[in-house]
Design a protein around this motif. Structure first.
Motif, PDB file in Angstrom:
ATOM      1  N   GLY A   1       0.782  -1.223   0.000  1.00 39.05           N
ATOM      2  CA  GLY A   1       0.000   0.000   0.000  1.00 39.05           C
ATOM      3  C   GLY A   1       0.812   1.270   0.000  1.00 39.05           C
ATOM      4  O   GLY A   1       0.256   2.363   0.159  1.00 39.05           O
TER       5      GLY A   1
ATOM      6  N   PRO B   1      -7.563   3.342  -6.982  1.00 42.84           N
ATOM      7  CA  PRO B   1      -7.353   4.492  -7.859  1.00 42.84           C
ATOM      8  C   PRO B   1      -8.313   5.651  -7.616  1.00 42.84           C
ATOM      9  O   PRO B   1      -8.057   6.771  -8.042  1.00 42.84           O
ATOM     10  CB  PRO B   1      -7.550   3.899  -9.263  1.00 42.84           C
ATOM     11  CG  PRO B   1      -8.410   2.691  -9.042  1.00 42.84           C
ATOM     12  CD  PRO B   1      -8.024   2.144  -7.710  1.00 42.84           C
TER      13      PRO B   1
ATOM     14  N   THR C   1      -5.576   0.147  -4.306  1.00 40.91           N
ATOM     15  CA  THR C   1      -4.115   0.199  -4.284  1.00 40.91           C
ATOM     16  C   THR C   1      -3.544  -0.142  -2.910  1.00 40.91           C
ATOM     17  O   THR C   1      -2.383  -0.533  -2.813  1.00 40.91           O
ATOM     18  CB  THR C   1      -3.627   1.592  -4.707  1.00 40.91           C
ATOM     19  OG1 THR C   1      -4.273   2.583  -3.892  1.00 40.91           O
ATOM     20  CG2 THR C   1      -3.968   1.868  -6.158  1.00 40.91           C
ATOM     21  N   HIS C   2      -4.352  -0.005  -1.841  1.00 40.22           N
ATOM     22  CA  HIS C   2      -3.808  -0.330  -0.522  1.00 40.22           C
ATOM     23  C   HIS C   2      -3.707  -1.835  -0.302  1.00 40.22           C
ATOM     24  O   HIS C   2      -3.060  -2.278   0.651  1.00 40.22           O
ATOM     25  CB  HIS C   2      -4.641   0.321   0.594  1.00 40.22           C
ATOM     26  CG  HIS C   2      -5.997  -0.269   0.794  1.00 40.22           C
ATOM     27  ND1 HIS C   2      -7.071   0.026  -0.014  1.00 40.22           N
ATOM     28  CD2 HIS C   2      -6.464  -1.144   1.730  1.00 40.22           C
ATOM     29  CE1 HIS C   2      -8.141  -0.624   0.410  1.00 40.22           C
ATOM     30  NE2 HIS C   2      -7.804  -1.353   1.464  1.00 40.22           N
TER      31      HIS C   2
ATOM     32  N   LYS D   1      -2.311  -3.797  -2.570  1.00 44.56           N
ATOM     33  CA  LYS D   1      -1.245  -4.241  -3.461  1.00 44.56           C
ATOM     34  C   LYS D   1       0.138  -3.979  -2.858  1.00 44.56           C
ATOM     35  O   LYS D   1       0.323  -3.034  -2.090  1.00 44.56           O
ATOM     36  CB  LYS D   1      -1.358  -3.524  -4.809  1.00 44.56           C
ATOM     37  CG  LYS D   1      -2.680  -3.792  -5.546  1.00 44.56           C
ATOM     38  CD  LYS D   1      -2.741  -2.983  -6.828  1.00 44.56           C
ATOM     39  CE  LYS D   1      -4.048  -3.230  -7.566  1.00 44.56           C
ATOM     40  NZ  LYS D   1      -4.131  -4.608  -8.088  1.00 44.56           N
TER      41      LYS D   1
ATOM     42  N   TRP E   1       3.583  -2.581  -3.738  1.00 50.06           N
ATOM     43  CA  TRP E   1       4.184  -1.689  -4.718  1.00 50.06           C
ATOM     44  C   TRP E   1       5.671  -2.030  -4.892  1.00 50.06           C
ATOM     45  O   TRP E   1       6.267  -2.712  -4.049  1.00 50.06           O
ATOM     46  CB  TRP E   1       4.048  -0.239  -4.266  1.00 50.06           C
ATOM     47  CG  TRP E   1       2.638   0.272  -4.137  1.00 50.06           C
ATOM     48  CD1 TRP E   1       1.574  -0.358  -3.546  1.00 50.06           C
ATOM     49  CD2 TRP E   1       2.146   1.545  -4.577  1.00 50.06           C
ATOM     50  NE1 TRP E   1       0.457   0.443  -3.600  1.00 50.06           N
ATOM     51  CE2 TRP E   1       0.775   1.616  -4.218  1.00 50.06           C
ATOM     52  CE3 TRP E   1       2.727   2.628  -5.227  1.00 50.06           C
ATOM     53  CZ2 TRP E   1      -0.012   2.738  -4.507  1.00 50.06           C
ATOM     54  CZ3 TRP E   1       1.941   3.752  -5.507  1.00 50.06           C
ATOM     55  CH2 TRP E   1       0.588   3.793  -5.156  1.00 50.06           C
TER      56      TRP E   1
ATOM     57  N   ILE F   1       3.597   1.555  -8.944  1.00 45.89           N
ATOM     58  CA  ILE F   1       2.730   0.425  -9.266  1.00 45.89           C
ATOM     59  C   ILE F   1       2.044   0.689 -10.598  1.00 45.89           C
ATOM     60  O   ILE F   1       1.735   1.841 -10.930  1.00 45.89           O
ATOM     61  CB  ILE F   1       1.686   0.188  -8.149  1.00 45.89           C
ATOM     62  CG1 ILE F   1       1.040  -1.179  -8.302  1.00 45.89           C
ATOM     63  CG2 ILE F   1       0.654   1.291  -8.111  1.00 45.89           C
ATOM     64  CD1 ILE F   1       0.238  -1.613  -7.095  1.00 45.89           C
TER      65      ILE F   1
ATOM     66  N   LEU G   1      -1.272  -0.321 -12.899  1.00 42.55           N
ATOM     67  CA  LEU G   1      -2.618  -0.868 -12.819  1.00 42.55           C
ATOM     68  C   LEU G   1      -3.111  -1.177 -14.229  1.00 42.55           C
ATOM     69  O   LEU G   1      -3.095  -0.291 -15.092  1.00 42.55           O
ATOM     70  CB  LEU G   1      -3.561   0.137 -12.147  1.00 42.55           C
ATOM     71  CG  LEU G   1      -3.134   0.653 -10.769  1.00 42.55           C
ATOM     72  CD1 LEU G   1      -4.154   1.651 -10.241  1.00 42.55           C
ATOM     73  CD2 LEU G   1      -2.946  -0.501  -9.790  1.00 42.55           C
TER      74      LEU G   1
ATOM     75  N   LEU H   1       1.189   4.624 -11.194  1.00 43.36           N
ATOM     76  CA  LEU H   1       1.083   5.454 -10.001  1.00 43.36           C
ATOM     77  C   LEU H   1       2.425   5.476  -9.284  1.00 43.36           C
ATOM     78  O   LEU H   1       3.133   4.466  -9.245  1.00 43.36           O
ATOM     79  CB  LEU H   1       0.027   4.895  -9.041  1.00 43.36           C
ATOM     80  CG  LEU H   1      -1.444   5.227  -9.270  1.00 43.36           C
ATOM     81  CD1 LEU H   1      -1.893   4.891 -10.682  1.00 43.36           C
ATOM     82  CD2 LEU H   1      -2.327   4.496  -8.260  1.00 43.36           C
TER      83      LEU H   1
ATOM     84  N   ALA I   1       0.006  10.120 -11.069  1.00 40.38           N
ATOM     85  CA  ALA I   1      -0.601   9.066 -11.879  1.00 40.38           C
ATOM     86  C   ALA I   1      -0.622   9.507 -13.334  1.00 40.38           C
ATOM     87  O   ALA I   1      -0.817  10.687 -13.639  1.00 40.38           O
ATOM     88  CB  ALA I   1      -2.022   8.761 -11.415  1.00 40.38           C
TER      89      ALA I   1
ATOM     90  N   LEU J   1      -6.309  10.030  -5.648  1.00 40.36           N
ATOM     91  CA  LEU J   1      -5.426   9.355  -4.708  1.00 40.36           C
ATOM     92  C   LEU J   1      -5.363  10.134  -3.392  1.00 40.36           C
ATOM     93  O   LEU J   1      -5.463  11.362  -3.375  1.00 40.36           O
ATOM     94  CB  LEU J   1      -4.013   9.240  -5.285  1.00 40.36           C
ATOM     95  CG  LEU J   1      -3.885   8.588  -6.660  1.00 40.36           C
ATOM     96  CD1 LEU J   1      -2.413   8.552  -7.081  1.00 40.36           C
ATOM     97  CD2 LEU J   1      -4.480   7.191  -6.675  1.00 40.36           C
TER      98      LEU J   1
END
Length: 335
Positions: free
Chosen positions: A39, A77, A113-114, A116, A118, A132, A134, A147, A164, A174
Motif C-alpha cells: 500500500g 485508484p 491500491t492499498h 497491493k 508496490w 505500481i 494498474l 502510479l 498518476a 489518490l
C-alpha cells in the motif's frame, strides 16, 4: 529519545497469500519514518525527543493483513466513494466493483491500491519512491495506469508526492489515509483541531455526498478556529472543501496536543476528516501498546472531492492521456 540510524530496507513479514512485504526506513536525525511497500503506506512516524508514535500503526504484518490494511496507505485508484459504482466518461458507461453494500464503490473496490504490494523504485536515507502499474479494466477502471508515491524528509516534515498517468481517460483520486495523534491516545482528550475550510459536503446514511455544498458556519463542522476536541462531538466523517480545484501547496489543517503539533499543507482541494468512530481493532499489536478503539485518533485524507464523477461543478477527477495527476502534501511536526 534520540533517533538512531536504522537499516534502510528490511523484511517486514509475509502476507497470508505468500507475498513478502518490505519496510523502508527514512531517518534524517529529526524525523524517522517507516514505510511499507504494501500500500506504499506510512507504518511509523517518530519525532526526535518524543517516545510516542505520532501515527497509528503496528509492528506486526498480521495487523496489516486484516483491518489495519488501510492505515497510512495510499488509497486509489479512487479514494472514498463512487455512488452507484458507475460513471459515464466521454459518453461511455463504466461499472466498477460494488464493494459497499453491493451498491457503491469504496476506496477502489477489488482494485484498491492499498491491497497491493508496490515496487520500491528508489530510496535513500531520507527519501523513497514506490511505483505500481494498474492494468486496463481492473475493477472496471479503464486505462493502463502508472502510479507513484514519493516520500521525503525535510527537517521535521514529511513530504508526500502522489502522481498518476494513463493511456485512456480514467477517474483518479489518490489520498494517503493516515491516522494521526498528538496525545498518544486513547481518545481525543487534550487535542485541538483546526481545518482551514469554510465549506463541507454533508453526506447520506451511506456516507455519500448529498450534492450540497454547505458553509461550516453555525454547524458542528466549523473548525476555522482551532477547537478543543469534545468527546460529545457528533459523527465526524466529511470532506472539507479547501478549494474548488487543485492549487499551490497551502496550509490546510492543524492538530495540536500534549506531544506537539502537526501542520498539514496540501495542493489537494479537499480534506476528508474521519473521527475513527466506527473502528475497533480489538487486541492487535499496536505502536501505542493499547487497543485502537473508536476515536483513538483522527484520519486526514487530502483528496479531490468524493463522488465527483458526473458532477460538472466539482473538481474534475477524470485523468486523460498526456496529463499527470499530481498531489503534494506536507506533514510538519513540532514538539
Amino acid at each position: 529519545m534520540t533517533l538512531r540510524p536504522a537499516a534502510p530496507i528490511d523484511d517486514f513479514g509475509t502476507l497470508p497469500d505468500g507475498r513478502p512485504v518490505r519496510r523502508v526506513t527514512l531517518d534524517n536525525g529529526a524525523l524517522r519514518v517507516g514505510l511499507l511497500d504494501l500500500g506504499a503506506l506510512i507504518q511509523d512516524v517518530r519525532l526526535n525527543g518524543i517516545e510516542t508514535a505520532l501515527t497509528l500503526g503496528s509492528p506486526d504484518i498480521a495487523a496489516y493483513a486484516g483491518r489495519m490494511g488501510h492505515f497510512g496507505a495510499v488509497m486509489g485508484p479512487v479514494v472514498n466513494r463512487i455512488g452507484g459504482a458507475r460513471a459515464v466518461i466521454d459518453g461511455r458507461e463504466y461499472r466498477f466493483d460494488a464493494n459497499q453494500d453491493g451498491r457503491h464503490t469504496r476506496h477502489g473496490g477489488s482494485a484498491a491500491t492499498h491491497l497491493k504490494v508496490w515496487r520500491i523504485a528508489d530510496h535513500g536515507p531520507a527519501h523513497a519512491t514506490f511505483r505500481i502499474d494498474l492494468p486496463d479494466g481492473e475493477g472496471g477502471f479503464p486505462g493502463n495506469r502508472r502510479l507513484t508515491a514519493s516520500y521525503r524528509l525535510d527537517d521535521a516534515a514529511l513530504i508526500v508526492d502522489l502522481t498518476a498517468t494513463t493511456d485512456a481517460p480514467t477517474p483518479v483520486n489518490l489520498a494517503n489515509h493516515g491516522y494521526w495523534t498528538m496525545n498518544g491516545g486513547p481518545d481525543w482528550t487534550g487535542q485541538r483541531l483546526q481545518v482551514l475550510a469554510d465549506r463541507y459536503l454533508p453526506t447520506t446514511d451511506e456516507n455519500l455526498p448529498t450534492g450540497a455544498i454547505v458553509p461550516v458556519a453555525g454547524t458542528p463542522f466549523d473548525f476555522r478556529e482551532a477547537r478543543e476536541l469534545d468527546p460529545t462531538l457528533p459523527k465526524l466523517d466529511a470532506n472539507f472543501c479547501l478549494a474548488d480545484a487543485p492549487r499551490d501547496l497551502t496550509p490546510a489543517l492543524l492538530l495540536a496536543g500534549p506531544l506537539g503539533t502537526l501542520e498539514i499543507a496540501t495542493t489537494a482541494p479537499g480534506m476528508q476528516v474521519f473521527d475513527m468512530g466506527t473502528i475497533d481493532l480489538g487486541d492487535v499489536p499496536t505502536h501505542h501498546a493499547r487497543p485502537y478503539r473508536p476515536r483513538f485518533a483522527l484520519a486526514f485524507e487530502p483528496q479531490m472531492w468524493p463522488d465527483a464523477l458526473g458532477r460538472a461543478d466539482w473538481p474534475d477527477i477524470v485523468l486523460r492521456p498526456g496529463r499527470t495527476f499530481r498531489q503534494t502534501t506536507r506533514y510538519a511536526f513540532a514538539a
